[in-house]
Write an enzyme that holds these catalytic residues in place. Structure first.
Site, PDB file in Angstrom:
ATOM      1  N   LYS A   1       0.834  -1.202   0.000  1.00  0.00           N
ATOM      2  CA  LYS A   1       0.000   0.000   0.000  1.00  0.00           C
ATOM      3  C   LYS A   1       0.872   1.257   0.000  1.00  0.00           C
ATOM      4  O   LYS A   1       2.097   1.176   0.226  1.00  0.00           O
ATOM      5  CB  LYS A   1      -0.918  -0.054   1.233  1.00  0.00           C
ATOM      6  CG  LYS A   1      -1.887  -1.264   1.219  1.00  0.00           C
ATOM      7  CD  LYS A   1      -2.760  -1.286   2.471  1.00  0.00           C
ATOM      8  CE  LYS A   1      -3.786  -2.407   2.409  1.00  0.00           C
ATOM      9  NZ  LYS A   1      -4.679  -2.402   3.624  1.00  0.00           N
TER      10      LYS A   1
ATOM     11  N   TYR B   1     -12.436  -3.048  -3.260  1.00  0.00           N
ATOM     12  CA  TYR B   1     -12.948  -3.165  -1.888  1.00  0.00           C
ATOM     13  C   TYR B   1     -14.476  -3.173  -1.850  1.00  0.00           C
ATOM     14  O   TYR B   1     -15.063  -2.742  -0.866  1.00  0.00           O
ATOM     15  CB  TYR B   1     -12.398  -2.030  -1.027  1.00  0.00           C
ATOM     16  CG  TYR B   1     -10.962  -2.232  -0.550  1.00  0.00           C
ATOM     17  CD1 TYR B   1     -10.581  -3.391   0.132  1.00  0.00           C
ATOM     18  CD2 TYR B   1      -9.989  -1.255  -0.741  1.00  0.00           C
ATOM     19  CE1 TYR B   1      -9.280  -3.571   0.593  1.00  0.00           C
ATOM     20  CE2 TYR B   1      -8.678  -1.426  -0.279  1.00  0.00           C
ATOM     21  CZ  TYR B   1      -8.333  -2.594   0.389  1.00  0.00           C
ATOM     22  OH  TYR B   1      -7.048  -2.768   0.853  1.00  0.00           O
TER      23      TYR B   1
ATOM     24  N   HIS C   1      -1.637  -5.575   1.430  1.00  0.00           N
ATOM     25  CA  HIS C   1      -2.903  -6.268   1.154  1.00  0.00           C
ATOM     26  C   HIS C   1      -2.612  -7.692   0.701  1.00  0.00           C
ATOM     27  O   HIS C   1      -1.644  -7.928  -0.022  1.00  0.00           O
ATOM     28  CB  HIS C   1      -3.689  -5.562   0.035  1.00  0.00           C
ATOM     29  CG  HIS C   1      -4.831  -6.395  -0.481  1.00  0.00           C
ATOM     30  ND1 HIS C   1      -6.052  -6.431   0.144  1.00  0.00           N
ATOM     31  CD2 HIS C   1      -4.901  -7.276  -1.520  1.00  0.00           C
ATOM     32  CE1 HIS C   1      -6.840  -7.284  -0.501  1.00  0.00           C
ATOM     33  NE2 HIS C   1      -6.172  -7.812  -1.520  1.00  0.00           N
TER      34      HIS C   1
ATOM     35  N   ASN D   1      -1.811  -0.187   7.479  1.00  0.00           N
ATOM     36  CA  ASN D   1      -1.267  -1.544   7.705  1.00  0.00           C
ATOM     37  C   ASN D   1      -0.423  -2.079   6.537  1.00  0.00           C
ATOM     38  O   ASN D   1      -0.163  -3.274   6.451  1.00  0.00           O
ATOM     39  CB  ASN D   1      -2.382  -2.513   8.130  1.00  0.00           C
ATOM     40  CG  ASN D   1      -3.464  -2.684   7.081  1.00  0.00           C
ATOM     41  OD1 ASN D   1      -3.382  -2.124   5.993  1.00  0.00           O
ATOM     42  ND2 ASN D   1      -4.467  -3.488   7.395  1.00  0.00           N
TER      43      ASN D   1
ATOM     44  N   GLU E   1      -9.412 -10.546  -7.799  1.00  0.00           N
ATOM     45  CA  GLU E   1      -8.496  -9.407  -7.636  1.00  0.00           C
ATOM     46  C   GLU E   1      -7.381  -9.423  -8.681  1.00  0.00           C
ATOM     47  O   GLU E   1      -7.011  -8.369  -9.224  1.00  0.00           O
ATOM     48  CB  GLU E   1      -7.910  -9.417  -6.211  1.00  0.00           C
ATOM     49  CG  GLU E   1      -8.980  -9.098  -5.161  1.00  0.00           C
ATOM     50  CD  GLU E   1      -8.514  -9.291  -3.719  1.00  0.00           C
ATOM     51  OE1 GLU E   1      -7.322  -9.597  -3.496  1.00  0.00           O
ATOM     52  OE2 GLU E   1      -9.362  -9.140  -2.815  1.00  0.00           O
TER      53      GLU E   1
HETATM   54  P1  IDP Z   1      -7.599  -7.196   5.302  1.00  0.00           P
HETATM   55  O1  IDP Z   1      -6.817  -6.152   4.549  1.00  0.00           O
HETATM   56  O2  IDP Z   1      -6.788  -7.774   6.442  1.00  0.00           O
HETATM   57  O3  IDP Z   1      -8.180  -8.259   4.402  1.00  0.00           O
HETATM   58  P2  IDP Z   1     -10.283  -6.067   5.470  1.00  0.00           P
HETATM   59  O4  IDP Z   1     -11.250  -6.308   6.570  1.00  0.00           O
HETATM   60  O5  IDP Z   1     -10.541  -6.711   4.147  1.00  0.00           O
HETATM   61  O6  IDP Z   1      -8.821  -6.474   6.028  1.00  0.00           O
HETATM   62  O7  IDP Z   1     -10.164  -4.498   5.295  1.00  0.00           O
HETATM   63  C1  IDP Z   1      -9.471  -3.963   4.187  1.00  0.00           C
HETATM   64  C2  IDP Z   1      -8.617  -2.818   4.668  1.00  0.00           C
HETATM   65  O8  IDP Z   1      -9.458  -1.786   5.162  1.00  0.00           O
HETATM   66  C3  IDP Z   1      -7.667  -3.137   5.816  1.00  0.00           C
HETATM   67  O9  IDP Z   1      -6.456  -3.756   5.413  1.00  0.00           O
HETATM   68  C4  IDP Z   1      -7.434  -1.752   6.386  1.00  0.00           C
HETATM   69  O10 IDP Z   1      -6.500  -1.015   5.591  1.00  0.00           O
HETATM   70  C5  IDP Z   1      -8.806  -1.116   6.237  1.00  0.00           C
HETATM   71  N1  IDP Z   1      -9.614  -1.278   7.454  1.00  0.00           N
HETATM   72  C6  IDP Z   1     -10.267  -2.388   7.872  1.00  0.00           C
HETATM   73  N2  IDP Z   1     -10.879  -2.184   9.039  1.00  0.00           N
HETATM   74  C7  IDP Z   1     -10.611  -0.894   9.374  1.00  0.00           C
HETATM   75  C8  IDP Z   1     -10.958  -0.083  10.492  1.00  0.00           C
HETATM   76  O11 IDP Z   1     -11.652  -0.497  11.413  1.00  0.00           O
HETATM   77  N3  IDP Z   1     -10.474   1.198  10.487  1.00  0.00           N
HETATM   78  C9  IDP Z   1      -9.703   1.692   9.477  1.00  0.00           C
HETATM   79  N4  IDP Z   1      -9.352   0.963   8.413  1.00  0.00           N
HETATM   80  C10 IDP Z   1      -9.796  -0.315   8.351  1.00  0.00           C
HETATM   81 MG    MG Z   2      -9.659  -8.115   2.954  1.00  0.00          MG
END
Ligand code: IDP
Ligand code: MG
Length: 162
Positions: A21, A61, A127, A124, A138
């Site tokens: 990212k 997303y 992805h 984080n 994807e």
């Molecule tokens: P993942 O990336 O671990 O699969 P997902 O639930 O698919 O997690 O969420 C996609 C992305 O959305 C996350 O990697 C993160 O960057 C963001 N995200 C998810 N939950 C939150 C949140 O509660 N606050 C802010 N950003 C979030």
């Molecule tokens: Mg995800």
């Protein structure tokens, strides 16, 4: 002979979409993240750097469109360049998720990418597809067919797989 699920030679064609990212790119973590997948023995079959449009990210997303953080997620992901990759190998979708760590870096074990390099969910750094079906969706969303390199790697075939 063996069936796909228990035969490494037959099932090491699984592919996953992994992306670094914008925060991972800005922080200079591209090489370290790629190195972990290379060192594990997975095969890199596609890679490019691009700044994704909001429309492209909204499709990527799509399952999260009703979440309160969706607008800030799209803002974050479109704020700078991403390194998009396809990695191939046995069980790579599940293994890739394990290597990334939990969505919330504070819940990620040390030794995982997020557990070693990140603190907050909204930054984080990486992805990874969460299932074989979403990986296929994807990969098709981020790469054209001719951007994926279907090459034989005798070294990996002999020395990573038995
Ligand atoms: P993942 O990336 O671990 O699969 P997902 O639930 O698919 O997690 O969420 C996609 C992305 O959305 C996350 O990697 C993160 O960057 C963001 N995200 C998810 N939950 C939150 C949140 O509660 N606050 C802010 N950003 C979030
Ligand atoms: Mg995800």
């Amino acid at each position: 002979t063996c069936s796909k699920s228990d035969c490494p030679k037959m099932s090491n064609t699984e592919r996953t979409f992994i992306a670094i990212k914008p925060d991972g790119v800005h922080r200079g973590l591209v090489g370290k993240i790629i190195a972990r997948f290379e060192e594990r023995g997975f095969k890199l079959v596609a890679l490019k750097q691009l700044t994704a449009s909001k429309t492209h990210l909204e499709v990527h997303y799509q399952d999260l469109k009703d979440k309160p953080f969706f607008p800030s997620l799209i803002e974050y992901m479109s704020s700078g360049p991403i390194v998009a990759m396809v990695w191939q190998g046995l069980d790579v979708v599940k293994q890739g998720r394990a290597m990334l760590g939990a969505t919330n870096p504070l819940a990620s074990a040390p030794g995982t990418i997020r557990g070693d390099f990140a603190i907050q969910t909204g930054r984080n750094i990486c992805h990874g597809s969460d299932a074989v079906d979403s990986a296929n969706r994807e990969i098709a969303h981020w790469f054209k067919q001719d951007e994926i390199n279907d090459y034989a790697s005798p070294f990996i075939n002999s020395w990573v797989y038995e």
